[in-house]
Design a protein around this motif. Structure first.
Motif, PDB file in Angstrom:
ATOM      1  N   ILE A 100      -0.733  12.392   2.531  1.00 37.14           N
ATOM      2  CA  ILE A 100      -1.085  11.033   2.145  1.00 37.14           C
ATOM      3  C   ILE A 100      -2.383  11.009   1.351  1.00 37.14           C
ATOM      4  CG2 ILE A 100      -2.514  10.371   4.135  1.00 37.14           C
ATOM      5  CD1 ILE A 100      -0.860   7.736   4.201  1.00 37.14           C
TER       6      ILE A 100
ATOM      7  N   ARG B  13       2.237   2.239  -3.561  1.00 34.73           N
ATOM      8  CA  ARG B  13       1.312   2.268  -4.701  1.00 34.73           C
ATOM      9  C   ARG B  13       1.700   3.340  -5.705  1.00 34.73           C
ATOM     10  NH1 ARG B  13      -3.443   4.812  -6.269  1.00 34.73           N
ATOM     11  NH2 ARG B  13      -3.416   6.159  -4.425  1.00 34.73           N
TER      12      ARG B  13
ATOM     13  N   ASP C 281      -4.782   5.267  -0.041  1.00 31.69           N
ATOM     14  CA  ASP C 281      -3.674   4.419   0.384  1.00 31.69           C
ATOM     15  C   ASP C 281      -3.864   3.977   1.827  1.00 31.69           C
ATOM     16  OD1 ASP C 281      -2.452   4.637  -2.063  1.00 31.69           O
ATOM     17  OD2 ASP C 281      -1.155   6.304  -1.471  1.00 31.69           O
TER      18      ASP C 281
ATOM     19  N   ALA D 180       4.392   6.623   1.329  1.00 32.99           N
ATOM     20  CA  ALA D 180       3.098   7.012   0.772  1.00 32.99           C
ATOM     21  C   ALA D 180       2.907   8.519   0.788  1.00 32.99           C
ATOM     22  CB  ALA D 180       1.959   6.342   1.556  1.00 32.99           C
TER      23      ALA D 180
ATOM     24  N   TRP E 194       0.824  -1.219   0.000  1.00 35.24           N
ATOM     25  CA  TRP E 194       0.000   0.000   0.000  1.00 35.24           C
ATOM     26  C   TRP E 194       0.860   1.272   0.000  1.00 35.24           C
ATOM     27  CZ3 TRP E 194      -0.051   3.928   3.602  1.00 35.24           C
ATOM     28  CH2 TRP E 194       0.663   3.695   4.780  1.00 35.24           C
ATOM     29  N   ALA E 195       1.948   1.266   0.761  1.00 32.84           N
ATOM     30  CA  ALA E 195       2.775   2.465   0.892  1.00 32.84           C
ATOM     31  C   ALA E 195       3.572   2.762  -0.377  1.00 32.84           C
ATOM     32  CB  ALA E 195       3.726   2.324   2.080  1.00 32.84           C
TER      33      ALA E 195
ATOM     34  N   TYR F 288      -4.317   0.205   3.504  1.00 33.68           N
ATOM     35  CA  TYR F 288      -3.546  -0.310   4.633  1.00 33.68           C
ATOM     36  C   TYR F 288      -4.462  -0.934   5.684  1.00 33.68           C
ATOM     37  CZ  TYR F 288      -1.119  -0.061   9.130  1.00 33.68           C
ATOM     38  OH  TYR F 288      -0.606  -0.351  10.365  1.00 33.68           O
TER      39      TYR F 288
END
Length: 335
Positions: free
Chosen positions: A228, A84, A232, A311, A81-82, A236
């Motif tokens: 952020i 992406r 995202d 992210a 996720w971080a 997470y």
């Protein structure tokens, strides 16, 4: 190249058919893809664990030089996720590989008894490199992933071209979590309670983590909400909720037992440590101490970043990491 390399671990790979593994990419005038091609692989380990691996690479003109691949080792509870937004940017110059740990993301929970030590995860990563035909790689560890990176270096030194820590300590992360060691003392009790009441723990885990309350709390107190992408952070929380909480705690216990401080002074490859000044999970002082224990390590701080810095600052990190990786590329060409 293919087959086992020096200091590597070999297992069985299963690659999905090309029609399913490659996404179309637009090509610019220099033969470089504007969007990276994506390959997906399954790695079967000798204890029955199955690992999902995602590889991104740009399509290039024939003969165009590329640097060593970048192997991303994620944080505990994370499955990409971080990265992406960051990983596709880095894939413009090299292959980028991201492995889902055992029981994380698309990698199913492994057979019991669980093998979740940092050395096991490092050997998993080496097996992925074997099956993708990667000889030498730059290893990037995010959060707990740098503990795995240190073990990768210890056990597979000959195939390590460089090391990068993004908010990742060398060991015992709970000793400095939020500026106290209280969480380290409490962990055994939490692990025992979760084992005794596993069903209740799972229900609670999977109801709280994906809730709107957890989302709002996290955006307000855990990350830089101005930087952020909320999508995202939602990824997470959903990914965390899908993990078996017993497995998560067992892996966290292994991370807390692990310490790679003894390796730091022996590291002889280019190393970069990037910290977030607002990181409450792994304080700047802890990362600074680590950076200065590694000979010649590059030390950088992002002033407004939290622990979620990959992210929060994908463009800034693309620039900073790009310069560092270019130096490694030059060093590798001179080998």
């Amino acid at each position: 190249m293919s087959g086992p390399k020096a200091g590597s671990v070999s297992d069985t790979a299963q690659t999905e058919p090309a029609a399913r593994t490659l996404k179309s990419a637009e090509i610019d005038g220099q033969g470089r893809a504007r969007r990276p091609l994506v390959e997906r692989h399954w790695i079967l380990r000798d204890d029955g664990a199955r690992l999902y691996v995602r590889s991104l690479r740009a399509r290039r003109a024939e003969g165009e030089a590329v640097g060593p691949p970048l192997l991303i080792l994620d944080g505990i509870g994370c499955a990409g996720w971080a990265f992406r937004r960051l990983a596709p940017k880095l894939a413009a110059d090299r292959q980028v590989v991201l492995m889902h740990y055992r029981g994380h993301g698309k990698s199913p929970s492994p057979p019991r008894p669980w093998r979740l030590g940092m050395h096991v995860l490092a050997d998993d990563a080496a097996a992925c490199c074997d099956q993708l035909g990667l000889d030498r790689v730059v290893v990037l560890g995010f959060s707990m992933g740098f503990q795995v990176s240190v073990e990768f270096y210890r056990r597979h030194h000959l195939r390590t071209a460089g090391l990068i820590s993004l908010a990742g300590p060398p060991g015992q992360p709970l000793n400095s979590f939020r500026g106290t060691n209280a969480f380290g003392f409490a962990l055994p009790l939490v692990v025992a309670a979760a084992s005794i009441a596993s069903e209740a723990t799972t229900r609670l885990w999977r109801s709280i983590l994906p809730s709107r309350q957890a989302f709002d709390f996290g955006l307000r107190f855990e990350v830089n909400r101005d930087r952020i992408d909320s999508r995202d952070f939602e990824l997470y929380l959903r990914g965390m909720a899908a993990i078996n909480p017993e497995l998560f705690l067992a892996m966290l216990e292994q991370a807390q037992r692990h310490c790679g401080d003894d390796v730091l002074a022996e590291i002889d490859v280019p190393t970069m440590v990037v910290a977030g000044a607002r990181d409450d999970f792994v304080p700047v002082d802890r990362l600074r101490e680590m950076a200065f224990a590694i000979p010649g390590a590059r030390w950088e701080v992002l002033d407004e970043a939290t622990h979620a810095l990959p992210a929060e600052y994908p463009d800034e990190l693309t620039r900073r990491l790009g310069g560092f990786l270019a130096e490694i590329d030059e060093r590798e060409r001179e080998r």
